[in-house]
Design an enzyme around this catalytic site. Sequence first.
Site, mmCIF file in Angstrom:
data_model
loop_
_atom_site.group_PDB
_atom_site.id
_atom_site.type_symbol
_atom_site.label_atom_id
_atom_site.label_comp_id
_atom_site.label_asym_id
_atom_site.label_seq_id
_atom_site.Cartn_x
_atom_site.Cartn_y
_atom_site.Cartn_z
ATOM 1 C CE LYS A 3 52.730 4.489 -23.770
ATOM 2 N NZ LYS A 3 53.990 4.040 -23.959
ATOM 3 C CE LYS A 8 49.553 9.192 -28.406
ATOM 4 N NZ LYS A 8 50.900 9.238 -28.124
ATOM 5 C CE LYS A 43 53.708 3.290 -32.766
ATOM 6 N NZ LYS A 43 55.164 3.316 -33.031
HETATM 7 P P1 TYM Z 1 56.310 6.432 -30.721
HETATM 8 O O1 TYM Z 1 56.849 5.127 -31.079
HETATM 9 O O2 TYM Z 1 54.815 6.198 -29.526
HETATM 10 O O3 TYM Z 1 56.285 7.392 -31.696
HETATM 11 C C1 TYM Z 1 57.050 7.793 -32.794
HETATM 12 C C2 TYM Z 1 56.857 9.126 -33.027
HETATM 13 O O4 TYM Z 1 55.779 9.612 -33.570
HETATM 14 C C3 TYM Z 1 55.317 10.651 -33.071
HETATM 15 N N1 TYM Z 1 53.578 10.569 -32.906
HETATM 16 C C4 TYM Z 1 53.002 11.679 -33.319
HETATM 17 N N2 TYM Z 1 53.055 12.806 -33.816
HETATM 18 C C5 TYM Z 1 51.838 13.375 -34.207
HETATM 19 N N3 TYM Z 1 50.565 12.912 -34.115
HETATM 20 C C6 TYM Z 1 50.418 11.743 -33.661
HETATM 21 N N4 TYM Z 1 49.213 11.375 -33.439
HETATM 22 C C7 TYM Z 1 51.359 10.894 -33.446
HETATM 23 N N5 TYM Z 1 51.766 9.690 -32.583
HETATM 24 C C8 TYM Z 1 52.793 9.638 -32.496
HETATM 25 C C9 TYM Z 1 55.632 10.811 -31.505
HETATM 26 O O5 TYM Z 1 55.786 11.965 -30.658
HETATM 27 C C10 TYM Z 1 57.201 10.054 -31.943
HETATM 28 O O6 TYM Z 1 57.855 11.242 -31.894
HETATM 29 N N6 TYM Z 1 58.866 7.216 -26.463
HETATM 30 C C11 TYM Z 1 59.081 7.461 -27.975
HETATM 31 C C12 TYM Z 1 60.206 6.568 -28.592
HETATM 32 C C13 TYM Z 1 61.465 7.199 -28.320
HETATM 33 C C14 TYM Z 1 62.206 8.113 -28.571
HETATM 34 C C15 TYM Z 1 63.466 8.139 -27.643
HETATM 35 C C16 TYM Z 1 61.792 9.430 -29.214
HETATM 36 C C17 TYM Z 1 62.361 6.379 -27.525
HETATM 37 N N7 TYM Z 1 63.549 6.663 -27.196
HETATM 38 C C18 TYM Z 1 64.475 9.005 -27.900
HETATM 39 C C19 TYM Z 1 62.884 10.357 -29.187
HETATM 40 C C20 TYM Z 1 64.174 10.297 -28.632
HETATM 41 C C21 TYM Z 1 57.924 6.891 -28.518
HETATM 42 O O7 TYM Z 1 57.006 6.251 -27.762
HETATM 43 O O8 TYM Z 1 57.535 7.265 -29.791
#
Ligand code: TYM
Length: 329
Positions: A112, A194, A197
């Site tokens: 990032k 991957k 968003k």
């Molecule tokens: P975020 O918002 O980017 O994504 C949410 C969840 O979706 C999963 N994900 C995917 N899984 C499979 N294939 C993909 N292409 C794909 N894109 C996204 C992510 O792995 C995630 O599980 N840092 C985290 C948010 C967060 C969090 C936490 C998660 C903040 N605090 C505490 C767990 C525990 C994030 O950016 O997710």
Amino acid sequence: KKTIFSGIQPTGVLHLGNYFGAVRRWVELQEQGHNVIFSVVDLHSITLPQDPATLHSQILNMAASLIACGIDPARAVLFQQSRVSEHAQFNWVLGCLTTLARLGHLPQYKEKSASLKEVPLGLYVYPVLQAADILLYRATHVPVGEDQLQHIQLAAHLARVFNNKYGRTFRLPHSMVYDDATGRLRSLRQPTKKMSKSEADPRSRIELTDTPDQILEKLKKAVTDHTSAVYYDPEARPGVSNLMTMHNALTGLSYDEIRAQCEGKDTGQYKLLVADVVIEHLRPIRQELTRLLEDKAHLVGLLDLGAARAKAIAASTWAEVRRKVGLSE
Ligand code: TYM
């Protein structure tokens, strides 16, 4: 009984990658009767610029999307992260227990920050706040996609450091990742990356709010290769294999069964079949989402309830942290 915590950023509409990698598993865990806590992590989302005029509606939209996917706010604690001030407070304490070197090595940070001239401090501290999220609820298991593994490892590391320094307080959290390809669903435009968003081209992902026509268009235009047969080979044929991953995840058909079913079909025809499966799966979810967004007051009420329940848990952990660290008696 496990204590499950996970989060999702309100940076856009929930897409199929989030759904397969995380949200669908959240619903399964809820149905199995575990303690489940899910957060719309708005503080994480502002580590990169967000438009203040739309952020709040995106937060409501993400909460509604999770409910539409099957998260039940009566059984799960579903809340907006910034409503519970303990997250930011505990983040500070954990930040004092980690080093710049450890954070700078994390792959998501490197990715990032690579394209930025000036790196916001928040982006750097991001995984520490994530650890605070997880530990505040004393989560034992964290269901996420593969891209989050290192962050969960950092949370476990910080739990260990805290316990060593201040006495046993936290259990170590474990990540739960699907070990098949759904843990890392790929972009429809660049199938070696991957689905995300943040990719600029909206045709790269299928969003929960897409109409059947949009889904059909995106899948028809999905990048594949010049081989017309339908078979699974994620290394040599990431595009068609990604479609088969979605197909498998939605129907339970194995790759061999899909291949047999598609004998004689080319990838163009196969895309139409996958589109149909995706459209039918998302139809009731999209309807439920529309219904939820028609009654904002009800939705806000559900989030008020979630915030109060989350706060009760977080405040008790935070009080213990204050005592252990010596900030209070
Ligand atoms: P975020 O918002 O980017 O994504 C949410 C969840 O979706 C999963 N994900 C995917 N899984 C499979 N294939 C993909 N292409 C794909 N894109 C996204 C992510 O792995 C995630 O599980 N840092 C985290 C948010 C967060 C969090 C936490 C998660 C903040 N605090 C505490 C767990 C525990 C994030 O950016 O997710």
